[in-house]
Design an enzyme around this catalytic site. Structure first.
Site, mmCIF file in Angstrom:
data_model
loop_
_atom_site.group_PDB
_atom_site.id
_atom_site.type_symbol
_atom_site.label_atom_id
_atom_site.label_comp_id
_atom_site.label_asym_id
_atom_site.label_seq_id
_atom_site.Cartn_x
_atom_site.Cartn_y
_atom_site.Cartn_z
ATOM 1 C CD GLU A 262 -0.910 0.911 3.842
ATOM 2 O OE1 GLU A 262 -1.166 1.143 5.042
ATOM 3 O OE2 GLU A 262 -1.162 -0.156 3.288
ATOM 4 C CG HIS A 280 -4.054 -1.055 6.150
ATOM 5 N ND1 HIS A 280 -2.698 -0.843 6.207
ATOM 6 C CD2 HIS A 280 -4.272 -2.184 6.873
ATOM 7 C CE1 HIS A 280 -2.125 -1.796 6.933
ATOM 8 N NE2 HIS A 280 -3.074 -2.615 7.342
#
Length: 527
Positions: A262, A280
Site C-alpha cells: 500500500e 483502506h
C-alpha cells in the site's frame, strides 16, 4: 514536578491535545515532519502519539533518549519497530477497540457490495446504460459466513451477520467452545470453514502464522461460488491466486480494503471481473477517528502521570485503578529481584516468582515484570519492566509464576527463587501496613530489613564478638551505620548480617571485612 512532554506527530482530533493537557502533560502538535526532522526533535519527549504516517524506526528510537511510551491511534502498528522499542524499554500501545464497529460495518458493507455487484452496477447506470439483466446477485440470508479470526471485530461482524439471518462458522486458535456458544457461532477448523462458507471474511492481524493464510492451495479448497472480503490486513491472501480463481469463476466475488503493498497503485487484481476494492477505509469514519484519538490520549496520559498501562503490546496491562494498589508490591518485587540477582552465584537458569496470601489475588504480570527488572539490572543499565522480559529471554532464563492460595505466617508474601549452577537461592518479602516493603527471609534465614540505598551483606559463623569487630572496622573506615539487621539458622550456626550505611562501600573495606574471623561471605549491595 516536571510535567511529562508529549509529541503528536500525525493529524488527529484536536481534543486529543486537550486531554493530554487536562491530565497533566505538556503537548506539542507538529505533523508532517520528515524522518530526519523527527529524529532531531524526539529526544525531548516522554511520549509520542501517532497514526499511520509516522514511522518509528530504529533510528528514531535511538534518538528518543527520554521516550517512555508510543501510542498508536488505531489498531495496526506495522509502522513501529516493536521489538526494538521493547529493547529500549519503551511501552507501545494501540487502541484496538476505538474503530472496531467502523471496521466491522465496512466488512458487512463490502459483503453486500460483492453479493449485489453494486459498484459495477452503479458505474454502468451512471454511464447511461440500464443493465438490469446483467446483474444477478445473491442474498445473504441463509448463507454461511466463515470468520477467519473471532476477536473483537470478528465478533461484531458475527453479531451483524446473525442479525441478517446468516449462519456463522469461525476459525480462531484462541476461540474456546464456551466463547463460541456465547457469540453464537460454530467453532471449526480452517479446512472445514473453507468447505462450508458461502462468504469468508478475515479479521486477524498479520503475523508469521497468518501471513498468506488464504494461500493458493487453500483458496482452491474453498466452496465453488464463494465470496471473500478482507478488511483486516494486506498479506493475508495470495492476491495472484485470488485473481486467477476470480477469472476462472471458482470464486464468485471478492472485496478488499487492504493490499499486500500500500498504497496499491498497480495491483494485478485491478480490472478483474467481480472484484471490488476500497483504499483502506475500514477505520475511516468520523466517529472512529475521534474515538481512537481520545483513547490514545487517555491511555498515554494515564501511563505517564499515574502508571496505568492499557492496551500495551509489549508489557502487561495495569489499570490506573490497579496502579496505586500494586505500586508497593512492585517496589518490593523489584527489590527482591535486585537482591537475589546481586547475591546469587553461578549462571542463572530459571526464576520462580511466588505470590501468597493477599498477593495471590493481584495481577501477577506487573509483579513478574518488576522482579525481572530488578534482576536484570545486574546485566543492563537501561532495564525496566518493558525490556526486562526480553533481556531474560535473550539469556535463556526460564521464568515461572506461581500463585498460592494457602495461608502462611504473613498476610501477604512474595518469594523469588533463582536456579543457578550452584543450586537454588530464595528470598522473600512482605508489606508492613500494606505499603512498606520489607525483606523477611534470605536464603532460608529469617531476617527483617528494609532494602534501600547502600547495604553490606555478610554471612558469618554465629559466635560472640563478631558484631563488635565489624562495627569497629566500619567505624575506622569512616562508614556510618544506618540500620543493623541480624538473622541466623540456629545457635552457633550460620548467621546473616545486613547493614545499611550512609556511603558506598569500597573494595578495600570489603576485603578487610572478608578477613575478619568467622566471615564466610561479604557483598556490597545497592538499591
Amino acid at each position: 514536578m516536571t510535567k511529562p512532554k508529549v509529541l503528536i506527530s500525525d493529524k488527529m482530533d484536536p481534543n486529543a491535545a486537550r486531554i493530554f493537557e487536562e491530565r497533566g502533560c505538556d503537548v506539542d502538535v507538529i505533523t508532517g515532519e520528515t524522518p530526519e526532522e523527527l529524529i532531531a526533535r524526539i529526544g525531548e519527549y516522554d511520549g509520542l502519539a501517532i497514526r499511520s504516517s509516522t514511522k518509528v524506526t530504529k533510528a528514531v528510537l535511538d534518538a528518543a533518549t527520554n521516550l517512555k511510551v508510543i501510542g498508536r491511534a488505531g489498531i495496526g502498528v506495522d509502522n513501529v519497530d516493536i521489538p526494538y522499542a521493547s529493547g529500549k524499554g519503551v511501552v507501545v500501545m494501540n487502541t484496538p477497540f476505538g474503530n472496531s464497529i467502523t471496521t466491522a460495518e465496512h466488512a458487512i458493507a463490502m459483503m453486500f457490495a460483492v453479493a449485489r455487484q453494486i459498484p459495477e452496477a452503479n458505474t454502468r447506470t451512471q454511464a447511461g446504460e440500464w443493465p438490469k439483466s446483467a446483474f444477478m446477485g445473491v442474498e445473504l440470508t441463509g448463507k454461511t459466513l466463515g470468520l477467519i479470526g473471532a476477536g473483537n471485530i470478528g465478533t461484531i461482524v458475527a453479531s451483524r451477520a446473525l442479525g441478517l439471518k446468516m449462519k456463522v462458522v469461525a476459525y480462531d486458535p484462541f476461540l474456546t467452545e464456551e466463547r463460541a456458544v456465547e457469540i453464537g457461532v460454530d467453532k471449526v477448523d480452517l479446512e472445514t470453514l473453507l468447505q462450508r462458507a458461502d462468504f469468508i471474511t478475515l479479521h486477524t492481524p498479520l503475523t508469521d502464522q497468518t501471513r498468506n493464510i488464504l494461500s493458493r492451495e487453500r483458496l482452491e479448497k474453498t466452496k465453488p461460488g464463494v465470496r471473500i472480503v478482507n478488511c483486516a490486513r494486506g498479506g493475508l491472501i495470495d492476491e495472484s491466486a485470488l485473481k486467477d480463481l476470480l477469472e476462472s469463476g471458482h470464486i464468485a466475488g471478492a472485496g478488499l480494503d487492504v493490499f499486500g503493498e500500500e498504497p496499491a497503485k498497480d495491483s494485478p487484481l485491478f480490472g478483474t471481473k467481480n472484484f471490488i476494492c476500497t483504499p483502506h477505509l475500514g477505520a475511516s469514519t468520523t466517529e472512529a477517528q475521534v474515538n481512537v484519538a481520545l483513547q490514545v490520549a487517555e491511555q498515554m496520559a494515564d501511563f505517564l502521570v499515574n502508571g496505568g498501562v492499557t492496551n500495551a503490546l509489549n508489557m502487561p496491562s495495569l489499570s490506573a485503578e490497579e496502579a496505586p494498589k500494586l505500586k508497593p508490591y512492585m517496589k518490593l518485587a523489584e527489590s527482591l529481584g535486585s537482591l537475589v540477582g546481586q547475591l546469587a552465584h553461578g549462571n542463572l537458569t530459571q526464576i520462580s516468582i511466588e505470590r501468597e496470601g493477599a498477593a495471590a489475588d493481584l495481577n501477577g504480570k506487573p509483579i513478574e515484570g518488576a522482579v525481572l527488572a530488578g534482576l536484570m539490572k545486574q546485566y543492563s543499565d537501561t532495564v525496566n519492566m518493558v525490556n526486562a522480559p526480553y533481556l531474560a529471554k535473550e539469556r535463556g532464563l526460564d521464568v515461572r509464576s506461581i500463585r498460592h492460595q494457602r495461608e502462611g505466617a504473613f498476610n501477604t508474601l512474595l518469594r523469588v527463587t533463582v536456579g543457578t549452577s550452584q543450586g537454588d537461592r530464595s528470598v522473600a518479602g512482605t508489606l508492613f501496613g500494606n505499603d512498606t516493603p520489607r525483606l523477611v527471609e534470605i536464603f532460608g534465614i529469617g531476617i527483617e530489613a528494609e532494602l534501600a540505598g547502600h547495604m553490606l551483606y555478610i554471612v558469618n559463623e554465629d559466635a560472640p564478638g563478631f558484631i563488635g569487630r565489624i562495627g569497629t572496622l566500619l567505624g575506622e573506615s569512616g562508614i556510618n551505620i544506618g540500620t543493623f539487621h541480624l538473622g541466623r539458622r540456629d545457635t552457633g550456626g550460620e548467621a546473616v548480617l545486613l547493614l545499611s550505611v550512609d556511603t558506598a562501600i569500597s573494595q578495600d573495606v570489603i576485603d578487610k571485612a572478608s578477613r575478619l574471623e568467622g566471615v564466610k561471605t561479604v557483598k556490597a549491595l545497592e538499591f
